[in-house]
Design a protein around this motif. Sequence first.
Motif, PDB file in Angstrom:
ATOM      1  N   ALA A  29      32.929 150.101  49.922  1.00 57.52           N
ATOM      2  CA  ALA A  29      32.973 151.140  48.884  1.00 57.52           C
ATOM      3  C   ALA A  29      34.062 152.162  49.153  1.00 57.52           C
ATOM      4  O   ALA A  29      34.775 152.585  48.232  1.00 57.52           O
ATOM      5  CB  ALA A  29      31.610 151.823  48.781  1.00 57.52           C
ATOM      6  N   SER A 306      24.975 155.123  50.954  1.00 57.96           N
ATOM      7  CA  SER A 306      25.385 155.758  49.702  1.00 57.96           C
ATOM      8  C   SER A 306      25.129 157.260  49.748  1.00 57.96           C
ATOM      9  O   SER A 306      25.985 158.063  49.344  1.00 57.96           O
ATOM     10  CB  SER A 306      24.634 155.130  48.526  1.00 57.96           C
ATOM     11  N   GLU A 316      32.257 158.757  44.006  1.00 57.23           N
ATOM     12  CA  GLU A 316      32.629 157.476  43.386  1.00 57.23           C
ATOM     13  C   GLU A 316      32.231 156.310  44.282  1.00 57.23           C
ATOM     14  O   GLU A 316      31.668 155.310  43.813  1.00 57.23           O
ATOM     15  CB  GLU A 316      34.129 157.447  43.097  1.00 57.23           C
ATOM     16  N   LEU A 320      29.358 153.343  43.670  1.00 56.18           N
ATOM     17  CA  LEU A 320      29.627 151.915  43.791  1.00 56.18           C
ATOM     18  C   LEU A 320      28.525 151.217  44.585  1.00 56.18           C
ATOM     19  O   LEU A 320      28.057 150.132  44.213  1.00 56.18           O
ATOM     20  CB  LEU A 320      30.978 151.687  44.469  1.00 56.18           C
ATOM     21  N   ILE A 356      29.948 145.247  45.122  1.00 60.32           N
ATOM     22  CA  ILE A 356      30.851 146.395  45.242  1.00 60.32           C
ATOM     23  C   ILE A 356      32.281 145.965  44.911  1.00 60.32           C
ATOM     24  O   ILE A 356      32.987 146.621  44.148  1.00 60.32           O
ATOM     25  CB  ILE A 356      30.778 146.987  46.667  1.00 60.32           C
ATOM     26  N   ALA A 359      32.918 145.376  41.227  1.00 57.68           N
ATOM     27  CA  ALA A 359      32.725 146.501  40.281  1.00 57.68           C
ATOM     28  C   ALA A 359      34.056 147.027  39.751  1.00 57.68           C
ATOM     29  O   ALA A 359      35.084 146.965  40.429  1.00 57.68           O
ATOM     30  CB  ALA A 359      31.951 147.616  40.985  1.00 57.68           C
TER      31      ALA A 359
END
Length: 359
Positions: A29, A306, A316, A320, A356, A359
């Motif tokens: 990410a 996260s 951001e 993700l 991820i 995305a």
Amino acid sequence: MSTYRIVSLPGDGIGTEVITEGRRAADAAIAAVGRSIDWVEYDWSCETYRTTGRMMPEDGIDRVRDANAIYLGAVGSPGVPDHISLWGMLIPLRRELDLYANVRPVRLMPGVPSPLANRSPEEVDFVVVRENVEGEYSAIGGRMYDGTEHEAAYQQAVFTRRGCDRIMDYAFALAADRRAAGKGGKVTSATKSNGIVHTMPFWDERFEAARGRHPNAETDQFHIDILCARFVTNPDWFDVVVGSNLFGDILSDLGPAVSGSIGIAPSANIDPTGRNPSMFEPVHGSAPDIAGRGVANPIAAVWTASMMLDHLGEAEAAALIEGAMETVLAMPEGRTRDLGGRASTRSCGDAVVRAIEAA
């Protein structure tokens, strides 16, 4: 900042397995937004205790102070008493770094079955905010007359005005943020002032004072016993629940059980002042009964990663990870056995990284 220095403490049991998958998700990410992580790993664990007599070195706290964050897997192993493993590493990290806000979100993910009948993801979405450095988990107390018929143990709870006020203000601020995001914004206090005669009435008084400082917030309070029952019968009543060290600990295990599995439960130990690195850890513990079998659910560690990136200002990258996690959990083949699936720790982690990257 282009590179973050994060201390990794895999710890014990399944911690060493799930922290790997969380790190892989964090790396994927953060790379997607053009930044990177410099991981600094320390093998501080019960195995370290067995060989050195200490869970971490004497200068352990100093070694982590200049990190941007700490990422912890789990602490605890058979043969090492819990009070040694916790008071030898986890609790000193929380207290000496003044990580007074323990934040544990609870969500029913799309596609994940809840043990509660007919509940939807919209009905189970709240956060438990636990006071993390005082309360019932104090070091004040002792034992007398060991080994005799008069043997006794004493434990002193410690509730300070400063400690109560700052954790309640944190909970009200979090509720305001959630209200701005369209998620309710109510603060519920966990108490037991009908049975605990000194500390809990004091807690109630400080909650009333906090309500005065935050007059626009919706509030309520419950005694801890009926509050546990309402988590099961009416989880949709709650948004931000604030509790003492003990009550918050209990509620933040019950909440994930309501949402399907403690294997998906993340947490953050926050210093809201930013003076010290905050620490992020899955709720589930070391689970020695399944350690080494490759079946542990890595989602709690992934979600925790996260939370860590979001705390570092990388919204951001955090989004993700959370989006990938939701994608994987929505697929039966992506779920580990605690959620009724057959995925291994590694294959679940692989699926998160692929999501991820896609995305």
